[in-house]
Write an enzyme that holds these catalytic residues in place. Structure first.
Site, PDB file in Angstrom:
ATOM      1  N   LYS A 100     -33.053   6.556  31.398  1.00 22.06           N
ATOM      2  CA  LYS A 100     -34.338   5.856  31.282  1.00 22.06           C
ATOM      3  C   LYS A 100     -35.358   6.584  32.157  1.00 22.06           C
ATOM      4  CE  LYS A 100     -36.621   1.446  32.479  1.00 22.06           C
ATOM      5  NZ  LYS A 100     -36.448   0.025  32.853  1.00 22.06           N
ATOM      6  N   ASP A 136     -42.181  -5.943  28.964  1.00 25.29           N
ATOM      7  CA  ASP A 136     -41.599  -5.470  30.224  1.00 25.29           C
ATOM      8  C   ASP A 136     -40.113  -5.130  30.067  1.00 25.29           C
ATOM      9  OD1 ASP A 136     -41.465  -4.748  32.851  1.00 25.29           O
ATOM     10  OD2 ASP A 136     -41.475  -6.796  33.652  1.00 25.29           O
ATOM     11  N   ASP A 155     -43.630   1.609  35.528  1.00 25.71           N
ATOM     12  CA  ASP A 155     -43.446   0.407  34.711  1.00 25.71           C
ATOM     13  C   ASP A 155     -44.356  -0.713  35.208  1.00 25.71           C
ATOM     14  OD1 ASP A 155     -42.588  -1.635  33.098  1.00 25.71           O
ATOM     15  OD2 ASP A 155     -40.571  -1.804  33.998  1.00 25.71           O
ATOM     16  N   ARG A 207     -34.691  -0.929  27.521  1.00 27.05           N
ATOM     17  CA  ARG A 207     -33.758  -1.007  26.392  1.00 27.05           C
ATOM     18  C   ARG A 207     -34.387  -0.463  25.120  1.00 27.05           C
ATOM     19  NH1 ARG A 207     -33.203  -7.339  27.458  1.00 27.05           N
ATOM     20  NH2 ARG A 207     -33.628  -6.485  29.533  1.00 27.05           N
ATOM     21  N   LYS A 237     -46.403  -7.166  35.090  1.00 29.63           N
ATOM     22  CA  LYS A 237     -45.646  -7.594  36.263  1.00 29.63           C
ATOM     23  C   LYS A 237     -46.592  -8.135  37.327  1.00 29.63           C
ATOM     24  CE  LYS A 237     -41.871  -4.210  36.023  1.00 29.63           C
ATOM     25  NZ  LYS A 237     -40.769  -5.171  35.895  1.00 29.63           N
TER      26      LYS A 237
END
Ligand code: BES
Ligand code: ZN
Ligand code: ZN
Length: 486
Positions: free
Chosen positions: A249, A331, A254, A335, A261
């Site tokens: 990843k 968020d 992020d 995956r 977030k």
């Protein structure tokens, strides 16, 4: 830093510091008067990583507590060496560290642990960013052994090679996201490819989209920085068709995307690319060690930003596996990029053994804390082997269950699967497992697969006696050892 082996008695150490590990329950004074008198005054000395400097007219000695003899292992030695280096980094040009005898480690494991620990201890993340940076003095580290036993040189070399990869991974992780962009990562990958004669293939966003990687490009579209799906290939076993894939990843920052977030600790999300950095470090070390295996390292590299073109909660994307995924939370982007990356490894590179590394879920920190990596997979013998290797080399792991029941929790009303687990009695029920289940949806019949959730272990904001704060480079030791045969 120069690291070498010294085959000589302690009495011959004239320059620099002599470093002596001291077991709590088995102390040796080496016939040195100041050590003898120190032990008679402090009989309890020897707790793990406690230190004491002793000076006499003709010697400088650093004693380091090695804890209980029976608990001594690879990680203890690695960390003792790191502690010595950190303690003396700005005090001396050279040190000589006595390798402990009568341990359960082989000679090769001893020098591997010791040289790795020294390089990890010497690494300083602030080097490039503090204008008044105090440089280290230490330039030479020597490990002392009685005899030139087999394996000592090999271990020393292995430790240095792996340390180079671990510290590269740490450097990339610690770099702020304004500098460590996907383009920067690509340039590092190109350099690594050239240095190690690896084949590199790069898909930009347009090419990835055309290929059908809708989950990866869905995340990428929120950022103005160009994104890349990068593959590095190492062929160390021409006669074999077996192929491993390490998949990482690589979210260089992020924010959460539109499912943004909270701002507290958001800065730490610069570390969200450490999975990708670790697989790059691992393949580079494997190439330098000339190991007999064929490996592809796939890195899904992008930011997760809430730009004007960002994907929205509720968007449905077509993954490279062919399955449709409903993005209920932007968020949960790890995956999404990984499901396409594991498909890429299987479809385009024919990998039958796939291991992915990802800072995937906050939930794994709730389950296992900061020191244990979460393990998930579809073959208990394979996961069992990895957990065993990790434990032996100081990367602790614990396997979590992947029962059928969890499949229900990623089913989508609108599409095939959703990236937000649901259906439990708590909104984040089994949060790390549903993350793993989503990636597994991209795993084909006949592929052995392991997912490592390194969210708790990839960085550590608390400095340790043996390692400064920041990225840890977790995963590299275990991957290399797995390829070396355990
Ligand atoms: N990168 C984070 C996971 C993370 C959180 C790593 C904290 C290290 C520390 C990941 O992309 C994420 O945000 N996951 C969500 C998933 C959730 C929305 C299903 C999480 O863990 O909250
Ligand atoms: Zn996220
Ligand atoms: Zn993330």
């Amino acid at each position: 830093m120069k690291i070498q082996l010294g085959i000589k008695p302690l009495s011959e150490i004239k320059d620099g510091y002599l470093v002596l590990p001291v077991f709590e329950d088995d102390k040796k004074d080496y016939g040195v008067a100041i050590i003898k008198s120190f032990f008679s005054e402090y009989p309890k000395f020897g707790k793990l990583f406690e230190t004491q400097i002793l000076y006499s007219s003709n010697s400088k000695i650093l004693l380091i507590g090695a804890g209980e003899k029976q608990k001594f292992d690879f990680a203890t030695l690695q960390n003792l060496s790191g502690t010595a280096v950190r303690k003396l980094l700005r005090k001396t040009k050279s040190l000589s560290f006595l390798l402990p005898k009568d341990t359960k480690l082989s000679e090769e494991e001893k020098t591997y642990a010791a040289s790795l620990g020294a390089e990890i201890g010497a690494y300083d993340p602030t080097k490039d960013y503090k204008s008044k940076h105090e440089p280290s003095m230490l330039t030479s580290v020597e490990f002392l052994a009685d005899r030139a036993e087999r394996g000592l040189q090999e271990g020393l070399k292995k430790g240095q090679i792996i340390a180079e990869s671990v510290n590269l991974t740490r450097r990339l992780g610690d770099m702020p996201a304004n500098l460590m962009t996907p383009t920067y990562m690509l340039n590092v990958a190109k350099k690594i490819a050239k240095e190690n004669k690896l084949k590199i293939s790069v898909l930009d966003e347009k090419q990835a989209k055309k290929k059908g990687m809708g989950a990866f490009t869905g995340v990428a579209q929120g950022s103005d920085e160009p994104s890349f799906m990068i593959a590095l290939e190492y062929t160390g076993d021409i006669k074999s068709k077996d192929k491993w894939a390490f998949v990482g990843k690589g979210i260089t920052f992020d924010t959460g995307g539109l499912s943004i977030k909270p701002s507290a600790s958001m800065n730490e999300m610069k570390y969200d690319m450490t999975g990708a950095a670790a697989v790059m470090g691992a393949i580079s070390a494997i190439a330098k060690l000339n190991l007999k295996a064929n490996i592809v390292a796939v890195m899904a590299v992008t930011e997760n930003l809430p730009g004007g073109r960002a994907q929205r909660p509720g968007d449905i994307v077509k993954t490279y596996s062919g399955k449709f995924a409903e993005v209920l939370d932007t968020d949960a982007e790890g995956r999404l990029v990984l499901i396409d990356a594991v498909s890429y490894a299987q479809k385009d590179f024919k990998a039958k053994k796939v291991i992915d590394l990802a800072t995937l879920t906050g939930a794994i920190i709730v389950s296992l804390g900061d020191h244990i990596t979460g393990v998930f997979g579809n073959n208990p013998a394979f996961t069992g082997k990895l957990v065993m290797i990790g434990g032996k080399f100081g990367e602790k792991m614990w396997e979590l269950p992947m029962y059928e029941e969890f499949n229900e929790m990623i089913k989508s009303d609108m599409a095939d699967i959703t990236n937000l687990g649901h259906g439990g009695s708590h909104k984040s029920a089994a949060g790390s497992i549903t993350g793993a289940k989503f990636i597994e949806a991209g795993i084909e019949e006949g592929t052995d697969w392991i997912h490592l959730d390194i969210a708790g272990t990839a960085w550590d904001m608390k400095p340790k006696p043996y390692r400064g704060a920041g990225a840890t480079g977790v995963g590299i030791k275990t991957l290399v050892q797995l390829i070396q045969g355990g």
